[in-house]
Motif scaffolding. Structure first.
Motif, PDB file in Angstrom:
ATOM      1  N   TYR A  40      -6.209   2.593 -20.641  1.00  8.02           N
ATOM      2  CA  TYR A  40      -7.189   3.666 -20.656  1.00  8.02           C
ATOM      3  C   TYR A  40      -7.337   4.319 -19.288  1.00  8.02           C
ATOM      4  O   TYR A  40      -7.204   3.661 -18.260  1.00  8.02           O
ATOM      5  N   VAL A  42     -10.148   5.991 -16.994  1.00 12.04           N
ATOM      6  CA  VAL A  42     -11.599   5.909 -16.919  1.00 12.04           C
ATOM      7  C   VAL A  42     -12.076   6.753 -15.740  1.00 12.04           C
ATOM      8  O   VAL A  42     -11.564   6.608 -14.620  1.00 12.04           O
ATOM      9  N   ASP A  43     -13.050   7.627 -15.974  1.00  8.62           N
ATOM     10  CA  ASP A  43     -13.542   8.487 -14.895  1.00  8.62           C
ATOM     11  C   ASP A  43     -14.492   7.719 -13.969  1.00  8.62           C
ATOM     12  O   ASP A  43     -14.761   6.532 -14.168  1.00  8.62           O
ATOM     13  N   ARG A  48     -14.277   6.505 -20.664  1.00 10.27           N
ATOM     14  CA  ARG A  48     -12.865   6.652 -21.014  1.00 10.27           C
ATOM     15  C   ARG A  48     -12.580   8.114 -21.339  1.00 10.27           C
ATOM     16  O   ARG A  48     -13.200   8.697 -22.220  1.00 10.27           O
ATOM     17  N   GLY A  51      -6.436   7.571 -23.312  1.00  7.20           N
ATOM     18  CA  GLY A  51      -5.948   6.234 -23.617  1.00  7.20           C
ATOM     19  C   GLY A  51      -4.686   6.278 -24.445  1.00  7.20           C
ATOM     20  O   GLY A  51      -4.339   7.293 -25.044  1.00  7.20           O
TER      21      GLY A  51
END
Length: 140
Positions: A40, A42-43, A48, A51
């Motif tokens: 994934y 992820v910021d 998320r 992905g």
């Protein structure tokens, strides 16, 4: 012999077929290692934003799902996810990968990454195409 058509079969109805199919297939493929992998993007807030979910089975990786938040399209997130997943698959012994994608999805994206279209289904399910692509991983 009677034959039945069941619209919207239940899980039990489906399992009746799967049990028989698996009993037939298992002597040929049950010993092959299978692993499901998710990776994934992820910021900074922990959300998320992309992905990829793949199935490693024997020497092959099957890309089941790839998604990137549309507002982040074109920023390299999908390519990075693919590269990292391919590297992981190679570490696990995979020599090739396959993916299917609709004509309105990501065929050019996969081709840019070295995937080759092996087959396309026209008018699937009605007005689109479904493309099947593969890639052989080369050893550097």
């Amino acid at each position: 012999m009677n034959y039945q058509i069941v619209v919207d079969p239940s899980k039990l109805d489906i399992d009746d077929v799967l049990v028989g199919l698996r009993a037939f297939n298992d002597p040929f493929v049950d010993h092959i290692k299978e692993t499901h992998i998710g990776m994934y993007a992820v910021d900074d807030k922990g959300v998320r934003v992309g992905g990829i979910v793949s199935r490693l089975w024997g020497n092959w990786m099957y890309i089941r799902f790839l998604w990137v938040e549309p507002s982040l399209s074109g920023k390299g997130i999908g390519q990075t996810l693919m590269e990292k997943m391919e590297a992981y698959a190679i570490e696990q012994g995979c020599h090739s990968s396959m993916v299917d994608t609709f004509s309105f999805q990501a065929k050019p994206f996969y081709e840019k990454l070295g995937y080759e279209c092996k087959m396309s289904l026209d008018e699937y399910p009605i007005e689109h195409q479904l493309h099947f692509l593969t890639k052989h991983f080369t050893k550097d």
